[in-house]
Design a protein around this motif. Structure first.
Motif, PDB file in Angstrom:
ATOM      1  N   SER A 399      80.635 -10.822 -87.455  1.00 58.58           N
ATOM      2  CA  SER A 399      80.932  -9.412 -87.191  1.00 58.58           C
ATOM      3  C   SER A 399      80.223  -8.992 -85.910  1.00 58.58           C
ATOM      4  CB  SER A 399      80.480  -8.543 -88.362  1.00 58.58           C
ATOM      5  OG  SER A 399      79.074  -8.568 -88.466  1.00 58.58           O
ATOM      6  N   SER A 400      80.437  -7.755 -85.496  1.00 59.60           N
ATOM      7  CA  SER A 400      79.858  -7.278 -84.241  1.00 59.60           C
ATOM      8  C   SER A 400      78.395  -6.883 -84.385  1.00 59.60           C
ATOM      9  CB  SER A 400      80.664  -6.087 -83.710  1.00 59.60           C
ATOM     10  OG  SER A 400      80.580  -5.001 -84.613  1.00 59.60           O
ATOM     11  N   PHE A 401      77.819  -7.055 -85.565  1.00 62.96           N
ATOM     12  CA  PHE A 401      76.398  -6.777 -85.752  1.00 62.96           C
ATOM     13  C   PHE A 401      75.843  -7.747 -86.791  1.00 62.96           C
ATOM     14  CE2 PHE A 401      78.507  -4.377 -89.025  1.00 62.96           C
ATOM     15  CZ  PHE A 401      77.681  -4.521 -90.139  1.00 62.96           C
ATOM     16  N   ILE A 402      74.507  -7.799 -86.861  1.00 58.27           N
ATOM     17  CA  ILE A 402      73.870  -8.688 -87.823  1.00 58.27           C
ATOM     18  C   ILE A 402      72.569  -8.056 -88.288  1.00 58.27           C
ATOM     19  CG2 ILE A 402      72.667  -9.998 -86.010  1.00 58.27           C
ATOM     20  CD1 ILE A 402      72.946 -12.486 -87.755  1.00 58.27           C
ATOM     21  N   GLU A 403      72.319  -8.124 -89.606  1.00 58.08           N
ATOM     22  CA  GLU A 403      71.045  -7.669 -90.158  1.00 58.08           C
ATOM     23  C   GLU A 403      70.021  -8.796 -89.987  1.00 58.08           C
ATOM     24  OE1 GLU A 403      70.536  -4.689 -91.205  1.00 58.08           O
ATOM     25  OE2 GLU A 403      72.610  -3.963 -91.289  1.00 58.08           O
ATOM     26  N   VAL A 404      68.835  -8.457 -89.487  1.00 54.68           N
ATOM     27  CA  VAL A 404      67.844  -9.469 -89.120  1.00 54.68           C
ATOM     28  C   VAL A 404      66.658  -9.427 -90.078  1.00 54.68           C
ATOM     29  CG1 VAL A 404      66.274 -10.262 -87.334  1.00 54.68           C
ATOM     30  CG2 VAL A 404      68.518  -9.382 -86.711  1.00 54.68           C
ATOM     31  N   SER A 405      66.299 -10.585 -90.629  1.00 55.74           N
ATOM     32  CA  SER A 405      65.149 -10.674 -91.531  1.00 55.74           C
ATOM     33  C   SER A 405      64.231 -11.841 -91.181  1.00 55.74           C
ATOM     34  CB  SER A 405      65.620 -10.820 -92.982  1.00 55.74           C
ATOM     35  OG  SER A 405      66.412 -11.990 -93.126  1.00 55.74           O
ATOM     36  N   GLN A 406      64.601 -12.609 -90.139  1.00 59.81           N
ATOM     37  CA  GLN A 406      63.805 -13.767 -89.752  1.00 59.81           C
ATOM     38  C   GLN A 406      63.496 -13.725 -88.265  1.00 59.81           C
ATOM     39  OE1 GLN A 406      66.167 -17.151 -90.951  1.00 59.81           O
ATOM     40  NE2 GLN A 406      65.265 -17.193 -92.992  1.00 59.81           N
ATOM     41  N   SER A 407      62.325 -14.220 -87.900  1.00 62.29           N
ATOM     42  CA  SER A 407      61.959 -14.322 -86.492  1.00 62.29           C
ATOM     43  C   SER A 407      62.825 -15.382 -85.815  1.00 62.29           C
ATOM     44  CB  SER A 407      60.490 -14.697 -86.344  1.00 62.29           C
ATOM     45  OG  SER A 407      59.647 -13.725 -86.915  1.00 62.29           O
ATOM     46  N   GLY A 408      63.027 -15.209 -84.542  1.00 63.27           N
ATOM     47  CA  GLY A 408      63.806 -16.195 -83.791  1.00 63.27           C
ATOM     48  C   GLY A 408      64.448 -15.598 -82.561  1.00 63.27           C
ATOM     49  N   GLU A 409      65.214 -16.420 -81.882  1.00 67.93           N
ATOM     50  CA  GLU A 409      65.947 -16.009 -80.691  1.00 67.93           C
ATOM     51  C   GLU A 409      67.428 -15.939 -81.038  1.00 67.93           C
ATOM     52  OE1 GLU A 409      62.776 -18.282 -77.786  1.00 67.93           O
ATOM     53  OE2 GLU A 409      64.747 -19.140 -78.187  1.00 67.93           O
ATOM     54  N   TYR A 410      67.995 -14.757 -80.921  1.00 65.67           N
ATOM     55  CA  TYR A 410      69.370 -14.524 -81.343  1.00 65.67           C
ATOM     56  C   TYR A 410      70.282 -14.432 -80.129  1.00 65.67           C
ATOM     57  CZ  TYR A 410      67.676 -13.694 -86.077  1.00 65.67           C
ATOM     58  OH  TYR A 410      67.112 -13.842 -87.316  1.00 65.67           O
ATOM     59  N   ILE A 411      71.450 -15.040 -80.279  1.00 64.39           N
ATOM     60  CA  ILE A 411      72.480 -15.038 -79.237  1.00 64.39           C
ATOM     61  C   ILE A 411      73.801 -14.680 -79.902  1.00 64.39           C
ATOM     62  CG2 ILE A 411      73.817 -16.531 -77.671  1.00 64.39           C
ATOM     63  CD1 ILE A 411      71.277 -18.132 -77.203  1.00 64.39           C
ATOM     64  N   VAL A 412      74.643 -13.958 -79.171  1.00 63.04           N
ATOM     65  CA  VAL A 412      75.981 -13.676 -79.669  1.00 63.04           C
ATOM     66  C   VAL A 412      77.013 -14.190 -78.668  1.00 63.04           C
ATOM     67  CG1 VAL A 412      76.132 -11.357 -78.645  1.00 63.04           C
ATOM     68  CG2 VAL A 412      77.493 -11.926 -80.685  1.00 63.04           C
ATOM     69  N   GLU A 413      78.059 -14.798 -79.205  1.00 63.44           N
ATOM     70  CA  GLU A 413      79.206 -15.226 -78.417  1.00 63.44           C
ATOM     71  C   GLU A 413      80.372 -14.291 -78.735  1.00 63.44           C
ATOM     72  OE1 GLU A 413      80.043 -19.248 -79.439  1.00 63.44           O
ATOM     73  OE2 GLU A 413      78.252 -20.056 -78.474  1.00 63.44           O
ATOM     74  N   ILE A 414      80.971 -13.711 -77.690  1.00 62.52           N
ATOM     75  CA  ILE A 414      82.109 -12.808 -77.866  1.00 62.52           C
ATOM     76  C   ILE A 414      83.316 -13.414 -77.167  1.00 62.52           C
ATOM     77  CG2 ILE A 414      82.982 -10.476 -77.550  1.00 62.52           C
ATOM     78  CD1 ILE A 414      80.139  -9.484 -77.378  1.00 62.52           C
ATOM     79  N   THR A 415      84.359 -13.667 -77.922  1.00 61.92           N
ATOM     80  CA  THR A 415      85.553 -14.313 -77.376  1.00 61.92           C
ATOM     81  C   THR A 415      86.697 -13.309 -77.284  1.00 61.92           C
ATOM     82  OG1 THR A 415      84.883 -16.434 -78.324  1.00 61.92           O
ATOM     83  CG2 THR A 415      87.193 -16.200 -77.664  1.00 61.92           C
TER      84      THR A 415
END
Length: 527
Positions: A399-415
């Motif tokens: 989906s166009s958003f994400i709920e975050v509960s863990q540390s890390g580096e997040y990336i989104v790919e949009i096609t």
């Protein structure tokens, strides 16, 4: 008549772009209706012109617009500025870096970047000493991540003079001697007044480990190329026979040289001066050669996108045919097509200008944080979204958003219809109170990363991961492939872990988890 046609042309261009990116469907009804009414009014003015000749011109113009509108629906040609997702944006580079060239110099399946920078001399002039800077792709062929990596095989001695003089063209990489690795060429100002020549750096290493040695001008395959006042050049297999041909802009005229030798022993033969037969461009003379329209033939695109040619014919029948301007790539803003490459292997090109500004045809993907949630932009019903954490695909996160509960580096790919846009990584830190989402993009590694060593990489039989004794607890090692699928996992029972025998040759990613915290991640190559 002129005003109506200009208005129609602008409306057509606007409607075409909105149809292409899907925004026309979501436009409020009254705005969409207003646009179409304006379009019809312009059509009516052109078709009801009193003079027969004027009316004929109007009908012809409308037919051309409709033709271009049809073509635009099935092809993608317009580049837009994408500073927010420039993969070189996060790389700490010298401020005067310029002229990028992309090449898979280490044969690991992704494109690395070479650029040059001018180093001031004792009088603070920047025209005399040119240095090479290498920016390695430590990501993959679909998810590029660039890191500074020295000079990439060029001499690192600060007293070494790679060449002296004002840079005119390059770097241009090509396997000129057919030994399986890439050699490098530059065009530079010589000691002769306003005269330019080609510099040659032979790759004496191999396809995995380049070692460049500068050869004298009279001892390399392009030593015959000189230009008074200007010199631009590029190498490409124009006639499709497997060796590199040469196109130059010498002394304000374009010339074509066919390679009549072999891959190992090039022999360039001058064929013709194309000043009046196809190439001539008195203003912008750097050319990009690639299969733009995907018909299997090399096309030529002049710097700035002013004209566009399609290669037709074989052997000595080689020539380029001027195409309609609507077929050419379109650029907006500051980015012009100095380098055009498909960095993420989505079938669509990205572009960098000479100062490493960035442009794409795909959606320009960015991430914004609110509370415990990350949102991807732009948002559109026709776009497809895929989230990744630490370069690994998050299953069902589409989906166009994400709920975050863990540390890390997040990336989104949009096609979208014109390729896939990849955002810069967004760093998230989670504590006991919940998710803390700083409004910044960061790829700084954990301090524990320095306490691990991975060697050799690339490897052929077995790889070793050495952990510092201070790292204790439940340490797990996960290996994933380039699609994000987990290949194997193993527990680190000792500080020295050997693995890799079970892996097939290819590109992988290693992740080391200490409990719920990722303390190490890196690309892994088995040859």
């Amino acid at each position: 008549m002129t005003a109506a046609f200009c208005r129609l042309q602008k409306l057509d261009s606007r409607l075409r772009e909105m149809h292409q990116d899907g925004s026309l469907k979501t436009l409020p009804f009254h705005q969409r209706s207003s646009l179409f009414k304006s379009y019809k009014r312009c059509l009516k003015k052109l078709l009801t012109a009193d003079h027969p000749f004027t009316k004929a011109v109007g009908v012809f113009a409308i037919s051309m617009l409709l033709y271009s509108h049809t073509e635009a629906q099935v092809t993608c040609k317009k580049f837009r500025d994408a500073f927010e997702s420039n993969p070189l944006k996060r790389v700490p580079l010298p401020h005067n870096l310029l002229l990028p060239a992309f090449v898979d110099i280490d044969a690991d399946g992704d494109l690395d970047c070479y650029s040059i920078y001018r180093e001031p001399d004792q009088n603070n002039y920047t025209y005399d000493s040119i240095r090479f800077s290498f920016i390695r792709n430590t990501g993959s062929g679909t998810l590029p991540v660039f890191e500074p990596a020295g000079t990439g095989g060029f001499p690192a001695n600060p007293d070494a003079v790679y060449y002296t003089g004002y840079l005119q063209e390059g770097p241009v990489f090509a396997d000129i001697d057919g030994d399986g690795d890439y050699d490098c060429f530059l065009a530079s100002y010589t000691s002769v007044f306003y005269n330019f020549a080609v510099e040659y750096f032979e790759n004496t290493g191999d396809k995995h480990n380049p070692v460049f040695v500068q050869r004298p001008r009279n001892q390399h395959p392009l030593s015959f190329v000189t230009g008074y006042g200007a010199l631009f050049f590029n190498l490409a297999d124009i006639d499709g026979d497997g060796d590199m041909d040469l196109v130059t802009f010498e002394s304000f005229a374009d010339k074509f040289y066919l390679n009549k030798g072999t891959k190992n022993n090039p022999d360039f033969v001058f064929i013709r001066d194309d000043r009046n037969g196809g190439f001539y461009n008195p203003y912008l003379n750097h050319y990009v050669f690639l299969d733009w329209n995907k018909d299997g033939l090399i096309d030529e695109i002049p710097l700035g996108g002013g004209r566009f040619y399609t290669y037709v014919g074989k052997g000595e029948g080689h020539h380029f045919m001027t195409s309609n301007y609507v077929d050419a790539p379109k650029f907006t803003g500051s980015v012009q097509n100095y380098a055009m490459v498909d960095l993420n292997n989505d079938g669509f090109l990205e572009a960098f200008n000479e100062t490493l500004d960035y442009a794409v045809m795909s959606p320009v993907a960015t991430i914004k944080a609110t509370a415990n949630r990350l949102d991807a932009y732009p948002k559109h019903p026709s776009f497809k979204y895929q989230w990744l954490k630490d370069r690994v695909v998050i299953q069902n996160a589409t989906s166009s958003f994400i709920e975050v509960s863990q540390s890390g580096e997040y990336i989104v790919e949009i096609t979208g219809n014109c390729g896939t846009g990849i955002s810069l990584p967004y760093s998230v830190t989670v504590n006991t109170a919940g998710a803390s989402l700083p409004a910044k993009e960061d790829l700084s590694a954990s301090t524990k990363t320095a306490q691990l060593q991975l060697y050799p990489n690339p490897f052929t039989a077995e790889c070793v991961l050495q952990l510092n004794k201070e790292i204790t607890g439940n340490v797990m090692i996960h290996i994933t492939d380039v699609q994000g699928r987990r290949v194997t996992s193993l527990k680190a029972n000792t500080n020295t872990v050997r693995f890799g025998k079970q892996l097939a040759p290819g590109i992988y990613f290693i992740q080391v988890m200490n409990g719920s915290e990722m303390i190490f991640h890196q690309k892994l190559v088995k040859q």
